[in-house]
Enzyme design. Structure first.
Site, PDB file in Angstrom:
ATOM      1  N   HIS A   1      38.999  24.741  -3.783  1.00  0.00           N
ATOM      2  CA  HIS A   1      39.417  23.437  -3.135  1.00  0.00           C
ATOM      3  C   HIS A   1      38.846  22.913  -1.835  1.00  0.00           C
ATOM      4  O   HIS A   1      38.407  21.983  -1.657  1.00  0.00           O
ATOM      5  CB  HIS A   1      41.134  23.666  -2.909  1.00  0.00           C
ATOM      6  CG  HIS A   1      41.498  22.275  -2.161  1.00  0.00           C
ATOM      7  ND1 HIS A   1      41.554  21.244  -2.934  1.00  0.00           N
ATOM      8  CD2 HIS A   1      42.012  22.229  -0.910  1.00  0.00           C
ATOM      9  CE1 HIS A   1      42.081  20.223  -1.828  1.00  0.00           C
ATOM     10  NE2 HIS A   1      42.258  20.789  -0.815  1.00  0.00           N
TER      11      HIS A   1
ATOM     12  N   HIS B   1      39.073  14.453   0.705  1.00  0.00           N
ATOM     13  CA  HIS B   1      39.640  14.814  -0.735  1.00  0.00           C
ATOM     14  C   HIS B   1      39.578  13.794  -1.782  1.00  0.00           C
ATOM     15  O   HIS B   1      39.609  14.409  -2.822  1.00  0.00           O
ATOM     16  CB  HIS B   1      41.141  14.922  -0.244  1.00  0.00           C
ATOM     17  CG  HIS B   1      41.639  15.834   0.411  1.00  0.00           C
ATOM     18  ND1 HIS B   1      41.049  16.306   1.645  1.00  0.00           N
ATOM     19  CD2 HIS B   1      42.218  17.122   0.438  1.00  0.00           C
ATOM     20  CE1 HIS B   1      41.596  17.456   2.214  1.00  0.00           C
ATOM     21  NE2 HIS B   1      42.416  17.930   1.278  1.00  0.00           N
TER      22      HIS B   1
ATOM     23  N   LYS C   1      47.649  18.802  13.154  1.00  0.00           N
ATOM     24  CA  LYS C   1      48.529  18.718  11.969  1.00  0.00           C
ATOM     25  C   LYS C   1      49.915  18.319  12.289  1.00  0.00           C
ATOM     26  O   LYS C   1      50.555  17.399  11.771  1.00  0.00           O
ATOM     27  CB  LYS C   1      48.267  19.436  10.903  1.00  0.00           C
ATOM     28  CG  LYS C   1      48.778  18.958   9.377  1.00  0.00           C
ATOM     29  CD  LYS C   1      48.422  19.787   8.310  1.00  0.00           C
ATOM     30  CE  LYS C   1      48.995  19.338   7.064  1.00  0.00           C
ATOM     31  NZ  LYS C   1      48.536  19.975   5.818  1.00  0.00           N
TER      32      LYS C   1
ATOM     33  N   GLU D   1      53.701  10.431   4.846  1.00  0.00           N
ATOM     34  CA  GLU D   1      52.282   9.758   4.567  1.00  0.00           C
ATOM     35  C   GLU D   1      52.423   8.243   4.215  1.00  0.00           C
ATOM     36  O   GLU D   1      51.889   7.843   3.390  1.00  0.00           O
ATOM     37  CB  GLU D   1      51.940  10.508   3.172  1.00  0.00           C
ATOM     38  CG  GLU D   1      50.140  10.393   3.237  1.00  0.00           C
ATOM     39  CD  GLU D   1      49.660  11.288   2.174  1.00  0.00           C
ATOM     40  OE1 GLU D   1      48.670  10.716   1.657  1.00  0.00           O
ATOM     41  OE2 GLU D   1      50.164  12.330   1.936  1.00  0.00           O
TER      42      GLU D   1
ATOM     43  N   ARG E   1      68.710  21.487  -5.981  1.00  0.00           N
ATOM     44  CA  ARG E   1      68.287  20.162  -5.385  1.00  0.00           C
ATOM     45  C   ARG E   1      67.744  20.628  -3.996  1.00  0.00           C
ATOM     46  O   ARG E   1      67.864  19.736  -3.048  1.00  0.00           O
ATOM     47  CB  ARG E   1      69.433  19.232  -5.390  1.00  0.00           C
ATOM     48  CG  ARG E   1      69.781  18.685  -6.642  1.00  0.00           C
ATOM     49  CD  ARG E   1      70.971  17.601  -6.452  1.00  0.00           C
ATOM     50  NE  ARG E   1      71.403  17.024  -7.754  1.00  0.00           N
ATOM     51  CZ  ARG E   1      72.124  17.472  -8.392  1.00  0.00           C
ATOM     52  NH1 ARG E   1      73.044  18.386  -7.827  1.00  0.00           N
ATOM     53  NH2 ARG E   1      72.700  16.924  -9.633  1.00  0.00           N
TER      54      ARG E   1
ATOM     55  N   HIS F   1      38.487  15.740  -4.662  1.00  0.00           N
ATOM     56  CA  HIS F   1      39.569  16.253  -5.842  1.00  0.00           C
ATOM     57  C   HIS F   1      38.644  16.012  -7.162  1.00  0.00           C
ATOM     58  O   HIS F   1      38.914  16.865  -8.157  1.00  0.00           O
ATOM     59  CB  HIS F   1      40.777  15.393  -5.561  1.00  0.00           C
ATOM     60  CG  HIS F   1      41.791  16.029  -4.924  1.00  0.00           C
ATOM     61  ND1 HIS F   1      42.884  15.372  -4.347  1.00  0.00           N
ATOM     62  CD2 HIS F   1      41.956  17.246  -4.374  1.00  0.00           C
ATOM     63  CE1 HIS F   1      43.700  16.019  -3.478  1.00  0.00           C
ATOM     64  NE2 HIS F   1      43.073  17.223  -3.304  1.00  0.00           N
TER      65      HIS F   1
ATOM     66  N   ARG G   1      49.316   9.887   8.491  1.00  0.00           N
ATOM     67  CA  ARG G   1      49.014  10.960   7.734  1.00  0.00           C
ATOM     68  C   ARG G   1      47.775  11.039   6.773  1.00  0.00           C
ATOM     69  O   ARG G   1      47.446  11.860   6.598  1.00  0.00           O
ATOM     70  CB  ARG G   1      50.477  11.473   7.342  1.00  0.00           C
ATOM     71  CG  ARG G   1      50.407  12.874   6.599  1.00  0.00           C
ATOM     72  CD  ARG G   1      51.650  13.420   6.311  1.00  0.00           C
ATOM     73  NE  ARG G   1      51.487  14.602   5.410  1.00  0.00           N
ATOM     74  CZ  ARG G   1      52.499  15.582   5.241  1.00  0.00           C
ATOM     75  NH1 ARG G   1      53.908  15.110   5.467  1.00  0.00           N
ATOM     76  NH2 ARG G   1      52.393  16.792   4.842  1.00  0.00           N
TER      77      ARG G   1
ATOM     78  N   LYS H   1      54.030  18.991   2.044  1.00  0.00           N
ATOM     79  CA  LYS H   1      53.616  18.565   0.836  1.00  0.00           C
ATOM     80  C   LYS H   1      53.841  19.761  -0.395  1.00  0.00           C
ATOM     81  O   LYS H   1      53.119  21.074   0.003  1.00  0.00           O
ATOM     82  CB  LYS H   1      52.421  17.967   0.848  1.00  0.00           C
ATOM     83  CG  LYS H   1      52.378  16.773   1.312  1.00  0.00           C
ATOM     84  CD  LYS H   1      50.918  16.413   0.956  1.00  0.00           C
ATOM     85  CE  LYS H   1      50.591  14.886   1.572  1.00  0.00           C
ATOM     86  NZ  LYS H   1      49.119  14.507   1.451  1.00  0.00           N
TER      87      LYS H   1
ATOM     88  N   ASN I   1      43.659  13.095   4.345  1.00  0.00           N
ATOM     89  CA  ASN I   1      42.973  13.170   3.219  1.00  0.00           C
ATOM     90  C   ASN I   1      41.477  12.972   3.236  1.00  0.00           C
ATOM     91  O   ASN I   1      40.877  12.741   2.222  1.00  0.00           O
ATOM     92  CB  ASN I   1      43.594  11.936   2.151  1.00  0.00           C
ATOM     93  CG  ASN I   1      45.116  12.125   1.881  1.00  0.00           C
ATOM     94  OD1 ASN I   1      45.221  13.305   1.320  1.00  0.00           O
ATOM     95  ND2 ASN I   1      45.779  11.214   1.751  1.00  0.00           N
TER      96      ASN I   1
ATOM     97  N   GLU J   1      38.496  22.780   6.015  1.00  0.00           N
ATOM     98  CA  GLU J   1      39.720  22.112   6.334  1.00  0.00           C
ATOM     99  C   GLU J   1      39.642  22.047   7.878  1.00  0.00           C
ATOM    100  O   GLU J   1      40.263  20.978   8.798  1.00  0.00           O
ATOM    101  CB  GLU J   1      40.875  22.642   5.860  1.00  0.00           C
ATOM    102  CG  GLU J   1      41.210  22.576   4.472  1.00  0.00           C
ATOM    103  CD  GLU J   1      41.681  21.165   3.953  1.00  0.00           C
ATOM    104  OE1 GLU J   1      42.017  20.357   4.978  1.00  0.00           O
ATOM    105  OE2 GLU J   1      41.697  20.804   2.883  1.00  0.00           O
TER     106      GLU J   1
END
Length: 354
Positions: free
Chosen positions: A242, A226, A205, A215, A106, A230, A219, A128, A223, A170
């Site tokens: 990517h 993206h 960031k 997010e 966990r 994506h 935040r 993330k 994206n 990026e």
């Protein structure tokens, strides 16, 4: 060099020229590393603890089934709760190792040592973690921040030019989010990636993630590029890297911003974007292949009463503004059709001039 981050930020960030063993965990730890980096790691005098996993992963293998053997291995060792997992590799590996660390017992602590420019600039910071499903990218994951990020520029020396370019997008994204057009234009020029650009991106960031760790608001700006990116990445069968897909998404979102009534980007800036992206033109999938992926994007939401493939589906989009910070809008996925067509035309124009 330790990067200044907000007080209480979950991750210590270090930028180094070469790996430093003193930055590894003080207590028990294990390593999950990209097998291609094993010689680089050991020849730098870095330790290889017992039960290290040297793995080979790609975007196509970024699945839950890939990390299950890692978890079984840690359980056999056994790896206890006070241990730390060190991830050595690019963005795909760090996403997967972070998720495995979040799942095992966990949640056990982890460090990330990113070895690609893309991972240093984006994937390694922010907590993330995730893997892909057949329906789309990163649809399974968890927020699990690494205790420490160590970015060593020596790891970049052996990267192919394409992978350095992959990470550049990026950095450009970060400039566009802030409306820093001079910085964006500087990074679109020919020449090597500068250490200061990475430092500036990480500092920005870190601030955003600290203010919005889950997010819920600000935040989401990260994206930018993206949404369409994506879809293009998946529709290419992951022939696009990517960062390359994000770069195409940045150009597309600049065009979309104009179409929804925001201030248009100057043609010279759009041409500079398209010029660097023009070699990717053969990998840009047609619109009919992109729309289903946009409809399944994890940021999409369904409007009650509308069919799944109808315009009633909405998607959260980040729109850049020339010389101003980016803004957030919720739009129908179909609004991307015209920018997608214009993107293809711009790439063709720049390719013909090459």
């Amino acid at each position: 060099m330790r990067l200044a981050t907000p007080t209480g930020f979950a991750t210590e960030v270090f930028l180094q020229e070469t790996p430093d063993p003193s930055l590894l965990p003080e207590g028990p730890w294990t390593l999950v590393g990209d097998v291609r980096l094993r010689e680089t790691w050991t020849s730098a005098g870095m330790p290889e603890p017992a039960h290290t996993l040297w793995v080979s992963v790609s975007e196509e293998e970024k699945k839950l089934r890939t990390i299950l053997p890692w978890l079984e291995h840690w359980a056999r060792v056994p790896l206890h709760r006070e241990a730390t997992v060190v991830a050595l590799g690019g963005g795909v590996l760090s996403d997967m190792a972070g998720l495995a660390s979040a799942l095992y017992l966990r949640g056990v602590a982890w460090q990330v040592w990113p070895t690609s420019l893309l991972a240093m600039a984006d994937a390694a910071l922010g907590g993330k973690t995730g893997v892909d499903l057949a329906a789309g990218k990163n649809l399974v994951g968890a927020f699990h921040a690494p205790r420490r990020l160590v970015a060593c520029t020596a790891f970049l020396e052996s990267l192919p030019t394409r992978h350095l370019e992959n990470g550049r997008w990026e950095l450009v994204k970060t400039a566009l989010i802030q409306g820093e057009m001079a910085w964006a234009a500087e990074m679109l020029q020919d020449g090597p990636v500068k250490f200061a650009w990475v430092e500036r991106t990480l500092a920005y960031k870190a601030g955003v993630v600290h203010r919005d760790p889950r997010e819920a608001g600000e935040r989401r700006l990260l994206n930018l590029g993206h949404t369409l990116g994506h879809a293009l990445e998946a529709a290419s069968g992951y022939g696009l890297l990517h960062g390359e897909a994000v770069g195409l998404g940045l150009l597309g979102t600049c065009l979309l911003a104009e179409e929804v009534g925001l201030k248009a980007f100057p043609p010279a800036f759009l041409e500079a974007l398209a010029r660097r992206l023009a070699p990717l033109a053969p990998l840009v999938a047609p619109w009919p292949a992109c729309l289903p992926l946009l409809l399944r994007d994890k940021k999409a939401k369904h409007v009650p009463g509308a069919a799944e493939d109808e315009p009633g589906t909405e998607i959260h989009c980040i729109l850049p503004r020339f010389g101003e910070p980016a803004i957030q809008r919720t739009l129908a996925p179909q609004v991307w059709e015209s920018p997608h067509a214009r993107l293809i035309d711009l790439l063709a124009q720049e390719a013909s001039r090459a």
